[in-house]
Scaffold this motif. Structure first.
Motif, mmCIF file in Angstrom:
data_model
loop_
_atom_site.group_PDB
_atom_site.id
_atom_site.type_symbol
_atom_site.label_atom_id
_atom_site.label_comp_id
_atom_site.label_asym_id
_atom_site.label_seq_id
_atom_site.Cartn_x
_atom_site.Cartn_y
_atom_site.Cartn_z
ATOM 1 N N PRO A 91 -0.430 7.466 8.712
ATOM 2 C CA PRO A 91 0.548 6.631 8.008
ATOM 3 C C PRO A 91 1.810 7.393 7.607
ATOM 4 N N SER A 92 2.898 6.648 7.512
ATOM 5 C CA SER A 92 4.161 7.190 7.025
ATOM 6 C C SER A 92 4.478 6.523 5.694
ATOM 7 N N LYS A 93 5.136 7.285 4.818
ATOM 8 C CA LYS A 93 5.383 6.816 3.447
ATOM 9 C C LYS A 93 6.866 6.832 3.123
ATOM 10 N N LEU A 94 7.197 6.137 2.064
ATOM 11 C CA LEU A 94 8.558 6.075 1.552
ATOM 12 C C LEU A 94 9.134 7.479 1.422
ATOM 13 N N GLY A 95 10.328 7.677 1.972
ATOM 14 C CA GLY A 95 11.001 8.965 1.892
ATOM 15 C C GLY A 95 10.762 9.889 3.064
ATOM 16 N N ASP A 96 9.782 9.579 3.916
ATOM 17 C CA ASP A 96 9.538 10.415 5.096
ATOM 18 C C ASP A 96 10.720 10.330 6.054
ATOM 19 N N LEU A 97 10.994 11.438 6.731
ATOM 20 C CA LEU A 97 11.966 11.453 7.825
ATOM 21 C C LEU A 97 11.182 11.458 9.128
ATOM 22 N N LEU A 98 11.374 10.424 9.925
ATOM 23 C CA LEU A 98 10.630 10.272 11.170
ATOM 24 C C LEU A 98 11.537 10.550 12.355
ATOM 25 N N ASP A 99 11.086 11.439 13.233
ATOM 26 C CA ASP A 99 11.790 11.712 14.476
ATOM 27 C C ASP A 99 11.159 10.876 15.575
ATOM 28 N N PHE A 100 11.927 9.942 16.115
ATOM 29 C CA PHE A 100 11.502 9.137 17.248
ATOM 30 C C PHE A 100 11.970 9.857 18.498
ATOM 31 N N ARG A 101 11.043 10.419 19.255
ATOM 32 C CA ARG A 101 11.342 11.173 20.469
ATOM 33 C C ARG A 101 11.080 10.273 21.671
ATOM 34 N N LEU A 102 12.145 9.924 22.350
ATOM 35 C CA LEU A 102 12.083 8.953 23.430
ATOM 36 C C LEU A 102 12.232 9.646 24.776
ATOM 37 N N SER A 103 11.297 9.356 25.683
ATOM 38 C CA SER A 103 11.337 9.910 27.041
ATOM 39 C C SER A 103 11.227 8.769 28.043
ATOM 40 N N VAL A 104 11.937 8.898 29.150
ATOM 41 C CA VAL A 104 11.862 7.917 30.230
ATOM 42 C C VAL A 104 10.728 8.337 31.158
ATOM 43 N N ALA A 122 0.827 -1.210 0.000
ATOM 44 C CA ALA A 122 0.000 0.000 0.000
ATOM 45 C C ALA A 122 0.864 1.265 0.000
ATOM 46 N N GLY A 123 2.186 1.088 0.126
ATOM 47 C CA GLY A 123 3.090 2.235 0.101
ATOM 48 C C GLY A 123 3.254 2.945 1.431
ATOM 49 N N ILE A 124 2.785 2.318 2.509
ATOM 50 C CA ILE A 124 2.932 2.919 3.847
ATOM 51 C C ILE A 124 3.786 1.989 4.715
ATOM 52 N N VAL A 125 4.313 2.534 5.817
ATOM 53 C CA VAL A 125 5.156 1.727 6.695
ATOM 54 C C VAL A 125 4.357 0.544 7.229
ATOM 55 N N PHE A 126 4.898 -0.653 7.024
ATOM 56 C CA PHE A 126 4.322 -1.887 7.553
ATOM 57 C C PHE A 126 4.576 -1.868 9.057
ATOM 58 N N TYR A 127 3.542 -2.025 9.862
ATOM 59 C CA TYR A 127 3.612 -1.737 11.297
ATOM 60 C C TYR A 127 4.794 -2.386 12.028
ATOM 61 N N PRO A 128 5.227 -3.628 11.723
ATOM 62 C CA PRO A 128 6.370 -4.160 12.481
ATOM 63 C C PRO A 128 7.663 -3.365 12.251
ATOM 64 N N ARG A 129 7.743 -2.661 11.131
ATOM 65 C CA ARG A 129 8.952 -1.876 10.845
ATOM 66 C C ARG A 129 9.087 -0.700 11.816
ATOM 67 N N TYR A 130 7.958 -0.173 12.292
ATOM 68 C CA TYR A 130 8.030 0.859 13.331
ATOM 69 C C TYR A 130 8.746 0.312 14.569
ATOM 70 N N PHE A 131 8.447 -0.933 14.928
ATOM 71 C CA PHE A 131 9.070 -1.529 16.104
ATOM 72 C C PHE A 131 10.571 -1.712 15.903
ATOM 73 N N GLU A 132 10.982 -2.036 14.666
ATOM 74 C CA GLU A 132 12.413 -2.132 14.375
ATOM 75 C C GLU A 132 13.083 -0.766 14.524
ATOM 76 N N MET A 133 12.424 0.287 14.019
ATOM 77 C CA MET A 133 12.980 1.639 14.146
ATOM 78 C C MET A 133 12.984 2.080 15.608
ATOM 79 N N LEU A 134 11.959 1.700 16.359
ATOM 80 C CA LEU A 134 11.925 2.021 17.792
ATOM 81 C C LEU A 134 13.069 1.321 18.521
ATOM 82 N N ASN A 135 13.313 0.057 18.187
ATOM 83 C CA ASN A 135 14.418 -0.659 18.808
ATOM 84 C C ASN A 135 15.756 -0.004 18.461
#
Length: 130
Positions: A68-81, A17-30
């Motif tokens: 949804p996020s698409k090919l070429g997007d720059l995603l900022d993962f903002r992590l807080s404890v 569908a051209g959007i981030v497949f949800y498990p890939r978010y978890f890989e980027m989060l890791n």
């Protein structure tokens, strides 16, 4: 304190569908957590896993996909404890593309002795960075 790690959405991250497949978010989060430990805690995953025999499994994760996020997007993962326990840490990850919030996740990770297969207290040298 918020730690930010930026990830480019690559072809390997998207589905038909051209959007981030949800498990890939978890890989980027890791990858973000790995960057956080290396840059803010001062102990990278090679040191933790290979030399100290410690792992950092995710024992709980709750996620809301907002847009949804698409090919070429720059995603900022903002992590807080959110909370640090004897052997665990609760994290909040907010994912943005520019000003648009794409995802929110809360996760609990546990410091684990890989050989014994059980949780252990955070090492003294890692506690201050948490």
């Amino acid at each position: 304190m918020t730690f930010t790690s930026t990830h480019l959405v690559r072809f390997a991250h998207v589905d038909a569908a051209g959007i981030v497949f949800y498990p890939r978010y978890f890989e980027m989060l890791n990858a973000t957590v790995e960057d956080y430990f290396s840059q803010e805690i001062g102990v990278d995953f090679a040191e933790m896993h290979l030399r100290r025999g410690l792992g950092l499994p995710t024992v709980s994760i709750q996620t809301t996909f907002l847009s949804p996020s698409k090919l070429g997007d720059l995603l900022d993962f903002r992590l807080s404890v959110l909370r640090v326990g004897r052997s665990s840490v609760d994290l909040l990850a907010d994912v943005f593309c520019g000003d648009e919030r794409r995802l929110e996740a809360t996760a609990t990770l546990v410091c684990m002795d890989l050989e014994a297969g059980r949780s252990v207290a955070w090492p003294d040298d890692m506690k201050p960075g948490l």
